[in-house]
Motif scaffolding. Structure first.
Motif, PDB file in Angstrom:
ATOM      1  N   LYS A  31       1.205   2.784  17.242  1.00 37.57           N
ATOM      2  CA  LYS A  31      -0.036   3.463  16.852  1.00 37.57           C
ATOM      3  C   LYS A  31       0.271   4.573  15.861  1.00 37.57           C
ATOM      4  N   ARG A  32       1.376   5.304  16.174  1.00 34.97           N
ATOM      5  CA  ARG A  32       1.740   6.409  15.282  1.00 34.97           C
ATOM      6  C   ARG A  32       2.069   5.850  13.898  1.00 34.97           C
ATOM      7  N   GLU A  33       2.745   4.691  13.892  1.00 29.61           N
ATOM      8  CA  GLU A  33       3.111   4.061  12.622  1.00 29.61           C
ATOM      9  C   GLU A  33       1.855   3.717  11.830  1.00 29.61           C
ATOM     10  N   ASN A  34       0.850   3.146  12.513  1.00 32.29           N
ATOM     11  CA  ASN A  34      -0.402   2.785  11.833  1.00 32.29           C
ATOM     12  C   ASN A  34      -1.099   4.020  11.284  1.00 32.29           C
ATOM     13  N   LEU A  35      -1.048   5.099  12.087  1.00 33.34           N
ATOM     14  CA  LEU A  35      -1.695   6.337  11.657  1.00 33.34           C
ATOM     15  C   LEU A  35      -0.988   6.905  10.427  1.00 33.34           C
ATOM     16  N   SER A  40      -1.106   8.168   4.935  1.00 35.22           N
ATOM     17  CA  SER A  40      -0.315   8.163   3.706  1.00 35.22           C
ATOM     18  C   SER A  40      -1.029   7.363   2.627  1.00 35.22           C
ATOM     19  N   GLN A  41      -1.704   6.283   3.052  1.00 32.38           N
ATOM     20  CA  GLN A  41      -2.437   5.446   2.096  1.00 32.38           C
ATOM     21  C   GLN A  41      -3.550   6.259   1.436  1.00 32.38           C
ATOM     22  N   GLU A  42      -4.264   7.025   2.266  1.00 32.13           N
ATOM     23  CA  GLU A  42      -5.343   7.880   1.722  1.00 32.13           C
ATOM     24  C   GLU A  42      -4.765   8.880   0.735  1.00 32.13           C
ATOM     25  N   ALA A  43      -3.647   9.508   1.138  1.00 32.90           N
ATOM     26  CA  ALA A  43      -3.028  10.518   0.280  1.00 32.90           C
ATOM     27  C   ALA A  43      -2.584   9.885  -1.036  1.00 32.90           C
ATOM     28  N   LEU A  44      -2.051   8.652  -0.957  1.00 34.90           N
ATOM     29  CA  LEU A  44      -1.568   7.981  -2.172  1.00 34.90           C
ATOM     30  C   LEU A  44      -2.740   7.678  -3.107  1.00 34.90           C
ATOM     31  N   GLU A  45      -3.875   7.264  -2.506  1.00 40.64           N
ATOM     32  CA  GLU A  45      -5.030   6.957  -3.348  1.00 40.64           C
ATOM     33  C   GLU A  45      -5.531   8.211  -4.075  1.00 40.64           C
ATOM     34  N   CYS A 191       6.081   9.087  -6.438  1.00 37.74           N
ATOM     35  CA  CYS A 191       5.793   7.650  -6.317  1.00 37.74           C
ATOM     36  C   CYS A 191       6.623   6.911  -7.356  1.00 37.74           C
ATOM     37  N   GLU A 192       6.726   5.623  -7.107  1.00 39.69           N
ATOM     38  CA  GLU A 192       7.249   4.775  -8.179  1.00 39.69           C
ATOM     39  C   GLU A 192       6.035   4.218  -8.886  1.00 39.69           C
ATOM     40  N   LEU A 193       6.090   4.226 -10.234  1.00 37.94           N
ATOM     41  CA  LEU A 193       4.896   3.818 -10.970  1.00 37.94           C
ATOM     42  C   LEU A 193       5.278   2.754 -11.996  1.00 37.94           C
ATOM     43  N   PHE A 194       4.472   1.735 -12.049  1.00 35.00           N
ATOM     44  CA  PHE A 194       4.633   0.784 -13.168  1.00 35.00           C
ATOM     45  C   PHE A 194       3.273   0.123 -13.421  1.00 35.00           C
ATOM     46  N   PHE A 195       3.195  -0.492 -14.616  1.00 41.77           N
ATOM     47  CA  PHE A 195       1.896  -1.123 -14.932  1.00 41.77           C
ATOM     48  C   PHE A 195       2.130  -2.593 -15.220  1.00 41.77           C
ATOM     49  N   MET A 196       1.049  -3.304 -15.130  1.00 44.12           N
ATOM     50  CA  MET A 196       1.136  -4.725 -15.476  1.00 44.12           C
ATOM     51  C   MET A 196      -0.170  -5.153 -16.140  1.00 44.12           C
ATOM     52  N   ASN A 209       8.913  -0.093   4.562  1.00 45.29           N
ATOM     53  CA  ASN A 209       8.658   1.354   4.633  1.00 45.29           C
ATOM     54  C   ASN A 209       7.980   1.912   3.382  1.00 45.29           C
ATOM     55  N   THR A 210       7.174   1.133   2.724  1.00 45.89           N
ATOM     56  CA  THR A 210       6.461   1.655   1.539  1.00 45.89           C
ATOM     57  C   THR A 210       4.971   1.357   1.681  1.00 45.89           C
ATOM     58  N   ILE A 211       4.201   2.157   0.929  1.00 48.45           N
ATOM     59  CA  ILE A 211       2.774   1.828   0.803  1.00 48.45           C
ATOM     60  C   ILE A 211       2.484   1.710  -0.697  1.00 48.45           C
ATOM     61  N   GLN A 212       1.432   0.973  -0.996  1.00 48.90           N
ATOM     62  CA  GLN A 212       1.137   0.759  -2.420  1.00 48.90           C
ATOM     63  C   GLN A 212      -0.341   1.024  -2.688  1.00 48.90           C
TER      64      GLN A 212
END
Ligand code: ADP
Length: 552
Positions: A31-35, A40-45, A191-196, A209-212
């Motif tokens: 559960k902690r992992e999901n949280l 982190s996903q929100e923060a990344l966005e 973050c690591e950043l790249f474009f396509m 262990n990453t989020i995108q």
């Protein structure tokens, strides 16, 4: 309940508790992992939007400042390249931009400066019309796989910062998303950043262990031309996963441990005792009963039962042995009676009938009377032996200890057996003369006499040539009687049975030697009674040597 069983139950309980705690901990961890992922996903966005917005607003600030300026309006009306070089072109180096265009309302490019890749770039009519209307446009485009951010604005006099008047022309600025910019963004955003290019989406969910997060990039027609992809590594997630892995390892090892302990204890508590029970019952190995009794309480009880069972079995076997022995004895007794009683009786009856016949001669009459005498003696001897064994077996043989001269015992024996040997033509030897004169002995004279008589009787009976000797030796603590003969001797295998009553080497009805089979049994019992020891030594065909040791 046995101690071992208690330990087993306690260990299983502990393992179960450890197992349940670990499962709960793993669930909490998940559960902690999901949280962590969610937050982190929100923060990344947010970071992603901020980064893009920041780049776009930088360009907007520059273009906004330059496009409400009378000098710029003048340039559109009277293009002056020198002025543009001095005042506008410097924007590129000052703000690290990569291209600029000044276009009049007829869509004619009045001045431009750009990097090579942008050489063939054309601003479409519809784009300029759109800009004319909106006053500002921004969009992305890919040129030779490089990403460019375009910003366009309409040109107005200094007094019209709000762009309310009609535009005099158009101004475009372009920023390339080059390595330097991407590096900076990566550093700032962690973050690591790249474009396509294109509209494909990249599935990166399997990177550990990453989020995108990706940001779609649109051209001026609002068509997606590519994406910016942000990847952030989450060390906390990694840590969490490590904890979760360790927990799983702990659970697996505790389950394994539990299984091992159960197997070991089952082996100790059940399999081993069961094997022992099998071995004890199958091989009747009673030496293992003690080991079984040291097992858990149930098996200890089984051990006790088996022990009882084995004891009872032994008792039964012994009783059966006694019954068989008694049966054998009865059979032997009956055989013996039939042979040893009926034979002399027949002799007596036959001879008595014949003797009364007046026609028989005197010598024949004497012969018959001798037969009657021998048969009577034999019958008497047999009956005496039955009486003796019966008295001895029932411990009722009377015993009279007294002092007597050795000569009183030995002389009659010497006379009787010298005569018997003479009749059989064998030598009779004795060393009586070597003994101290008037040697006194203290025991039951009658019983000791019976023993010596039986020994001598046998010696004469079983010897047909050679000699029979009665040898007496005085030792410091004892007196030793030896009855030695050179007769048939006794087979080795028969040695152990020799003192058992009714046991004879040849007990058949056709046997060569008469006798009740009681002489040696009686002798042994009498020796026990008067405290003497009887033993013998013999080899088949080489005679016998019987020894009676009487302590003084
Ligand atoms: P028995 O009346 O048959 O002589 P004993 O008890 O005196 O009974 O002897 C038992 C058996 O032991 C005899 O039948 C015989 O087989 C053996 N035995 C005893 N003494 C002698 C001996 N001196 N020589 C050979 N065999 C003997």
């Amino acid at each position: 309940m046995g101690t071992q069983r208690k330990i087993l139950l306690a260990m299983i309980a502990l393992m179960l508790i450890a197992f349940i705690v670990s499962i709960v901990a793993i669930r909490i961890n998940k559960k902690r992992e999901n949280l962590i992922i969610e937050l982190s996903q929100e923060a990344l966005e947010i970071t992603r939007n901020e980064v893009v917005k920041d780049q776009e607003s930088k360009l907007y600030r520059i273009i906004y400042d330059y496009t409400y300026w009378d000098d710029f309006v003048n340039f559109i009306q009277n293009p002056d390249e020198e002025w543009a070089e001095e005042n506008i072109s410097t924007i590129l180096s000052s703000f690290g931009l990569n291209g600029l265009w000044m276009i009049d309302l007829n869509q004619k490019v009045l001045y431009s400066n750009f990097v090579n890749q942008l050489g063939s770039y054309v601003f479409e009519k519809d784009l300029l019309s759109d800009l004319h209307e909106k006053r500002f446009v921004n969009f992305y485009d890919f040129i030779n796989d490089e990403l460019f951010l375009f910003y366009g604005a309409t040109i107005h006099p200094t007094s019209d910062a709000d762009r309310l008047t009609d535009p005099f022309g158009y101004f475009f600025l372009v920023k390339k998303w080059d390595e330097e910019l991407i590096d900076n963004i990566q550093k700032i955003s962690d973050c690591e950043l790249f474009f396509m290019s294109g509209i494909d989406t990249l599935n990166l969910s399997n990177i550990n262990n990453t989020i995108q997060s990706s940001k779609a990039l649109y051209n001026w027609k609002d068509e997606q031309v590519g994406s910016l992809i942000f990847i952030r590594t989450l060390p906390l997630l990694n840590l969490n996963k490590q904890i979760s892995n360790q927990m799983q390892l702990f659970i697996s090892s505790s389950v394994l441990g539990m299984i091992l302990i159960i197997i070991l204890l089952l082996n100790r508590l059940v399999s081993r005792p069961l094997k022992l029970v099998g071995e004890i019952i199958e091989k009747e190995d009673v030496t293992k009963i003690d080991r079984l009794k040291q097992s858990s309480s149930d098996f200890a009880r089984i051990g006790n039962l088996i022990e009882k069972f084995v004891d009872q079995k032994k008792e039964l076997e012994y009783t059966m042995h006694l019954a068989q022995a008694s049966d054998r004895l009865k059979t032997a007794f009956l055989n013996n009676i039939s042979h040893e009683v009926r034979t002399p009786l027949n002799g007596i009856v036959g001879a008595t009938l014949l003797i009364s016949d007046p026609s028989i001669s005197l010598p024949e009459r004497e012969e018959l009377s001798e037969l009657i005498q021998i048969s009577t003696e034999r019958l008497l001897r047999t009956i005496t032996e039955y009486m003796d064994i019966s008295l001895l077996n029932s411990d009722s043989m009377p015993i009279f200890i007294s002092d007597f001269k050795m000569s009183e015992l030995i002389k009659p024996l010497n006379e009787e057996y010298a005569k018997a040997c003479c009749l059989k033509n064998i030598a009779y030897k004795n060393n009586f003369d070597a003994l101290p004169v008037g040697f006194i002995l203290r025991t039951d004279k009658n019983l000791l006499g019976k023993v010596l008589q039986h020994m001598l009787e046998n010696a004469v009976k079983f010897t047909s040539e050679g000699s029979v000797s009665l040898l007496i030796y005085k030792k410091p603590q004892s007196i030793e009687f030896n009855v030695v003969d050179t007769g048939v001797g006794i087979e080795k295998k028969f040695h152990s049975q020799i003192f058992v009553h009714f046991e004879q080497e040849d007990s058949s009805n056709m046997r060569q030697y008469d006798g009740s089979g009681l002489g040696l049994a009686i002798s042994k019992k009498i020796c026990d009674l008067i405290g003497a020891e009887i033993s013998f030594d013999s080899e088949k065909g080489k005679g016998c040597s019987f020894k009676i040791v009487l302590p003084l």
